[in-house]
Structures are given as structure tokens and as C-alpha cells.
Design a protein around this motif. Sequence first.
Motif, PDB file in Angstrom:
ATOM      1  N   ARG A 251       0.827  -1.209   0.000  1.00 61.32           N
ATOM      2  CA  ARG A 251       0.000   0.000   0.000  1.00 61.32           C
ATOM      3  C   ARG A 251       0.857   1.251   0.000  1.00 61.32           C
ATOM      4  O   ARG A 251       0.505   2.257  -0.613  1.00 61.32           O
ATOM      5  CB  ARG A 251      -0.933  -0.010   1.214  1.00 61.32           C
ATOM      6  CG  ARG A 251      -2.011  -1.087   1.164  1.00 61.32           C
ATOM      7  CD  ARG A 251      -2.978  -0.926   2.316  1.00 61.32           C
ATOM      8  NE  ARG A 251      -3.963  -2.006   2.327  1.00 61.32           N
ATOM      9  CZ  ARG A 251      -4.937  -2.093   3.211  1.00 61.32           C
ATOM     10  NH1 ARG A 251      -5.054  -1.175   4.171  1.00 61.32           N
ATOM     11  NH2 ARG A 251      -5.793  -3.093   3.159  1.00 61.32           N
ATOM     12  N   VAL A 252       1.977   1.198   0.698  1.00 61.10           N
ATOM     13  CA  VAL A 252       2.864   2.363   0.739  1.00 61.10           C
ATOM     14  C   VAL A 252       3.400   2.657  -0.655  1.00 61.10           C
ATOM     15  O   VAL A 252       3.403   3.807  -1.114  1.00 61.10           O
ATOM     16  CB  VAL A 252       4.017   2.125   1.727  1.00 61.10           C
ATOM     17  CG1 VAL A 252       5.038   3.269   1.634  1.00 61.10           C
ATOM     18  CG2 VAL A 252       3.491   2.005   3.150  1.00 61.10           C
ATOM     19  N   GLY A 253       3.851   1.609  -1.346  1.00 62.36           N
ATOM     20  CA  GLY A 253       4.347   1.798  -2.708  1.00 62.36           C
ATOM     21  C   GLY A 253       3.281   2.348  -3.631  1.00 62.36           C
ATOM     22  O   GLY A 253       3.548   3.206  -4.478  1.00 62.36           O
ATOM     23  N   PHE A 254       2.053   1.854  -3.456  1.00 64.17           N
ATOM     24  CA  PHE A 254       0.948   2.356  -4.270  1.00 64.17           C
ATOM     25  C   PHE A 254       0.702   3.842  -4.003  1.00 64.17           C
ATOM     26  O   PHE A 254       0.555   4.625  -4.940  1.00 64.17           O
ATOM     27  CB  PHE A 254      -0.316   1.550  -3.975  1.00 64.17           C
ATOM     28  CG  PHE A 254      -1.566   2.171  -4.527  1.00 64.17           C
ATOM     29  CD1 PHE A 254      -1.811   2.174  -5.891  1.00 64.17           C
ATOM     30  CD2 PHE A 254      -2.496   2.775  -3.686  1.00 64.17           C
ATOM     31  CE1 PHE A 254      -2.960   2.754  -6.407  1.00 64.17           C
ATOM     32  CE2 PHE A 254      -3.644   3.353  -4.189  1.00 64.17           C
ATOM     33  CZ  PHE A 254      -3.880   3.349  -5.552  1.00 64.17           C
ATOM     34  N   HIS A 255       0.646   4.235  -2.732  1.00 61.76           N
ATOM     35  CA  HIS A 255       0.392   5.633  -2.398  1.00 61.76           C
ATOM     36  C   HIS A 255       1.478   6.540  -2.964  1.00 61.76           C
ATOM     37  O   HIS A 255       1.184   7.625  -3.487  1.00 61.76           O
ATOM     38  CB  HIS A 255       0.289   5.800  -0.878  1.00 61.76           C
ATOM     39  CG  HIS A 255      -1.063   5.474  -0.332  1.00 61.76           C
ATOM     40  ND1 HIS A 255      -1.899   6.422   0.217  1.00 61.76           N
ATOM     41  CD2 HIS A 255      -1.751   4.296  -0.278  1.00 61.76           C
ATOM     42  CE1 HIS A 255      -3.037   5.849   0.593  1.00 61.76           C
ATOM     43  NE2 HIS A 255      -2.970   4.562   0.302  1.00 61.76           N
ATOM     44  N   THR A 261       2.170  10.554  -9.560  1.00 56.87           N
ATOM     45  CA  THR A 261       1.493  10.720 -10.847  1.00 56.87           C
ATOM     46  C   THR A 261       0.494  11.865 -10.832  1.00 56.87           C
ATOM     47  O   THR A 261       0.461  12.700 -11.746  1.00 56.87           O
ATOM     48  CB  THR A 261       0.764   9.420 -11.236  1.00 56.87           C
ATOM     49  OG1 THR A 261       1.714   8.354 -11.322  1.00 56.87           O
ATOM     50  CG2 THR A 261       0.058   9.576 -12.573  1.00 56.87           C
ATOM     51  N   TYR A 262      -0.335  11.931  -9.797  1.00 60.77           N
ATOM     52  CA  TYR A 262      -1.447  12.884  -9.775  1.00 60.77           C
ATOM     53  C   TYR A 262      -1.254  14.054  -8.820  1.00 60.77           C
ATOM     54  O   TYR A 262      -2.056  14.990  -8.823  1.00 60.77           O
ATOM     55  CB  TYR A 262      -2.748  12.153  -9.432  1.00 60.77           C
ATOM     56  CG  TYR A 262      -3.254  11.310 -10.574  1.00 60.77           C
ATOM     57  CD1 TYR A 262      -3.932  11.882 -11.645  1.00 60.77           C
ATOM     58  CD2 TYR A 262      -3.041   9.934 -10.599  1.00 60.77           C
ATOM     59  CE1 TYR A 262      -4.381  11.121 -12.699  1.00 60.77           C
ATOM     60  CE2 TYR A 262      -3.493   9.157 -11.652  1.00 60.77           C
ATOM     61  CZ  TYR A 262      -4.162   9.753 -12.706  1.00 60.77           C
ATOM     62  OH  TYR A 262      -4.608   8.991 -13.757  1.00 60.77           O
ATOM     63  N   GLY A 263      -0.211  14.008  -7.989  1.00 60.82           N
ATOM     64  CA  GLY A 263       0.046  15.127  -7.097  1.00 60.82           C
ATOM     65  C   GLY A 263      -0.829  15.163  -5.863  1.00 60.82           C
ATOM     66  O   GLY A 263      -0.758  16.113  -5.086  1.00 60.82           O
ATOM     67  N   VAL A 264      -1.678  14.162  -5.679  1.00 59.08           N
ATOM     68  CA  VAL A 264      -2.554  14.068  -4.514  1.00 59.08           C
ATOM     69  C   VAL A 264      -2.575  12.622  -4.052  1.00 59.08           C
ATOM     70  O   VAL A 264      -2.169  11.716  -4.780  1.00 59.08           O
ATOM     71  CB  VAL A 264      -3.996  14.538  -4.827  1.00 59.08           C
ATOM     72  CG1 VAL A 264      -4.029  16.016  -5.172  1.00 59.08           C
ATOM     73  CG2 VAL A 264      -4.599  13.704  -5.953  1.00 59.08           C
ATOM     74  N   THR A 265      -3.062  12.391  -2.845  1.00 60.47           N
ATOM     75  CA  THR A 265      -3.204  11.025  -2.353  1.00 60.47           C
ATOM     76  C   THR A 265      -4.423  10.378  -2.994  1.00 60.47           C
ATOM     77  O   THR A 265      -5.305  11.077  -3.524  1.00 60.47           O
ATOM     78  CB  THR A 265      -3.378  11.012  -0.832  1.00 60.47           C
ATOM     79  OG1 THR A 265      -4.630  11.620  -0.503  1.00 60.47           O
ATOM     80  CG2 THR A 265      -2.245  11.761  -0.145  1.00 60.47           C
ATOM     81  N   PRO A 266      -4.518   9.056  -2.941  1.00 60.19           N
ATOM     82  CA  PRO A 266      -5.719   8.399  -3.470  1.00 60.19           C
ATOM     83  C   PRO A 266      -6.998   8.908  -2.819  1.00 60.19           C
ATOM     84  O   PRO A 266      -8.024   9.086  -3.495  1.00 60.19           O
ATOM     85  CB  PRO A 266      -5.461   6.918  -3.169  1.00 60.19           C
ATOM     86  CG  PRO A 266      -3.977   6.793  -3.151  1.00 60.19           C
ATOM     87  CD  PRO A 266      -3.479   8.074  -2.561  1.00 60.19           C
ATOM     88  N   GLY A 267      -6.956   9.131  -1.499  1.00 56.55           N
ATOM     89  CA  GLY A 267      -8.141   9.637  -0.820  1.00 56.55           C
ATOM     90  C   GLY A 267      -8.537  11.018  -1.298  1.00 56.55           C
ATOM     91  O   GLY A 267      -9.732  11.311  -1.484  1.00 56.55           O
ATOM     92  N   GLU A 268      -7.567  11.879  -1.509  1.00 57.32           N
ATOM     93  CA  GLU A 268      -7.861  13.227  -1.999  1.00 57.32           C
ATOM     94  C   GLU A 268      -8.404  13.170  -3.428  1.00 57.32           C
ATOM     95  O   GLU A 268      -9.302  13.943  -3.787  1.00 57.32           O
ATOM     96  CB  GLU A 268      -6.590  14.083  -1.945  1.00 57.32           C
ATOM     97  CG  GLU A 268      -6.142  14.408  -0.532  1.00 57.32           C
ATOM     98  CD  GLU A 268      -4.751  15.015  -0.480  1.00 57.32           C
ATOM     99  OE1 GLU A 268      -4.441  15.675   0.521  1.00 57.32           O
ATOM    100  OE2 GLU A 268      -3.967  14.806  -1.448  1.00 57.32           O
ATOM    101  N   TYR A 269      -7.871  12.245  -4.220  1.00 51.86           N
ATOM    102  CA  TYR A 269      -8.354  12.098  -5.594  1.00 51.86           C
ATOM    103  C   TYR A 269      -9.814  11.656  -5.598  1.00 51.86           C
ATOM    104  O   TYR A 269     -10.634  12.187  -6.342  1.00 51.86           O
ATOM    105  CB  TYR A 269      -7.491  11.076  -6.327  1.00 51.86           C
ATOM    106  CG  TYR A 269      -7.805  10.963  -7.801  1.00 51.86           C
ATOM    107  CD1 TYR A 269      -7.084  11.702  -8.730  1.00 51.86           C
ATOM    108  CD2 TYR A 269      -8.803  10.106  -8.278  1.00 51.86           C
ATOM    109  CE1 TYR A 269      -7.358  11.601 -10.086  1.00 51.86           C
ATOM    110  CE2 TYR A 269      -9.085   9.995  -9.625  1.00 51.86           C
ATOM    111  CZ  TYR A 269      -8.365  10.748 -10.519  1.00 51.86           C
ATOM    112  OH  TYR A 269      -8.642  10.654 -11.856  1.00 51.86           O
ATOM    113  N   ARG A 270     -10.142  10.680  -4.746  1.00 52.83           N
ATOM    114  CA  ARG A 270     -11.528  10.206  -4.693  1.00 52.83           C
ATOM    115  C   ARG A 270     -12.459  11.309  -4.211  1.00 52.83           C
ATOM    116  O   ARG A 270     -13.569  11.468  -4.744  1.00 52.83           O
ATOM    117  CB  ARG A 270     -11.631   8.989  -3.765  1.00 52.83           C
ATOM    118  CG  ARG A 270     -13.053   8.592  -3.456  1.00 52.83           C
ATOM    119  CD  ARG A 270     -13.142   7.189  -2.891  1.00 52.83           C
ATOM    120  NE  ARG A 270     -13.217   6.194  -3.971  1.00 52.83           N
ATOM    121  CZ  ARG A 270     -13.303   4.885  -3.757  1.00 52.83           C
ATOM    122  NH1 ARG A 270     -13.316   4.401  -2.523  1.00 52.83           N
ATOM    123  NH2 ARG A 270     -13.391   4.048  -4.786  1.00 52.83           N
TER     124      ARG A 270
END
Length: 277
Positions: A251-255, A261-270
Motif C-alpha cells: 500500500r505504501v508503494g501504491f500511495h 502521478t497525480y500530485g494528490v493522495t488516493p483519498g484526496e483524488y476520490r
Amino acid sequence: MDTDLARAVLHHVLAGRCRLALHGAGTLELGAGDLALLPTGIRHRLTAAPDAPPPPGTSAPGAPAPGGAPAEVWGLDGAQGGAGVRVLTVRAGYDRRAATPLVSVLPRALRLERARVEAAPLLRETLALLASPGRRPGPGDRLLALRVLETALALAAPPRRPDGPYPYPHPGIGRSVAVIETRYAEPWTVVTLAREAGMSRSAFTAAFREAVGSPPARHLTARRIREAARLLAETGLPQSAVPARVGYRSRVGFHLAFRATYGVTPGEYRAAAPRRI
């Protein structure tokens, strides 16, 4: 409007025969079961009258209007000789940045014959689902449309044809691009991708970089993160399940990869997803 978003169009002929005319750029003849893919959504027109002049436009009379539902079944106007011709039209947006290496080696429009469509179970079954009689459009249609597009794009990057050159310098590069596009969730490494391509690691890495424009590991990461962004924005899949769904065991590697790539965390993107769609 997101300038990194591109739109592809796909026509799957369910019954009858028709002609796809590109605006000022030739035609494709399509029979029942054939699929026409336009990776960049170039202007075109479908007609069942083989000798009719193809006027400019993006559709034929009776066709769904551009920008409508992700997937619609329609029939060519009988007045144009299209009685009995039924077509499934699928539209999907994709990340131009991630898909450019694959799209850049494809023509503006191409035909996948019925045999090739039927030999691809994922593509065949998804098309059948979208075209099933009486089916009503649903919130999952955008995901299904994107899956159809991704699978068709992968099929459209084949190894060498008898009458033409390789789209890549080695047929194994085409195979590796295809598996990255469709099997990104598997535990690929550069070594296993090279094995899939039938090449040594060093030769594969050099050939892949030359053909695609980025190293294989970076291309794989981009594909996985693009799928993760789609899952976060368009599905209710728990955020904790997303990394494994796209091939990450950490999960750390994914985050870290997602934020890079997107400049935000997955949670912020969602959380911002309604403004991104």
C-alpha cells in the motif's frame, strides 16, 4: 476541460453490412461481427449504401449523437438501404498521457474481424452484455465502455502481419504492451515481461524504451495508476482494496506512485472525483 483526456469510438456491427467513411481519409467495409476502432475519435460516418457519397459528419441518420451514452445500440435508417443493419456504438475517454505510446502506432481507424473479436473472451462477452436486448443503460456503463476500449486497443497492437511490418521493432514488444494493457494486475517484473516477449532483459528493456518511449517498468506503473484512478473516481470499491486490484502488494508503494502521478493522495483524488469526471 481536461486537455489530457482523449476520446475513442468503437462500432461493433451486430447484424448486416455497412461502410465506415472517414472524413477525407478512406473507408472501412464492415460485416456482422466486425468491429471498427477509432482510437482518437476522428470524424466519420456509417452508411449501408456502398456507393453513397460519404458526407462529413460523426454519425449516420439514426445513430446516437456524439457525446451521448457510453454504449448504445441503433439501426441504420432504412431509407439509406440500412434495413436490418444494427450497430453497437461505444465511446470512452482515456488518459492521453498514459495511452499515447500505444495509440501513436495505430491508424486513425482500423477493423478487427469477427474471428479476432470472438477469440477474445473479455471483449466478446462485454460487447454481448452491452448489446443485450432490453438492457437499460446503467451507472456501470462507463466502466464497461472503458474495458471494451482497452481490450480492443490491446488487440489492435498485434505482432507481425503477413502483409505488413511490425508495429514494434520486435513482435514481443507488441505482446508486452498488450499484457500491460489488459493484465496489469498480475505480478509483472521486467524479467517476466521480457520472458513474455521472448527476449533477454537487456534487449527487451532497450527495445521497449525505443518503441514505446519509456522504460517497461514506468509504462506498467502508469497503466496501473490509471486504472486505480478510474476505480477511485467511478466505483465504490473500498480504497483499501484498490492497490491489490491494480497489482500492488504494498500500500505504501501504491500511495507513493499515485501521488507522484497525480500530485494528490488516493483519498484526496476520490474526494475530488465529481469535479474530475
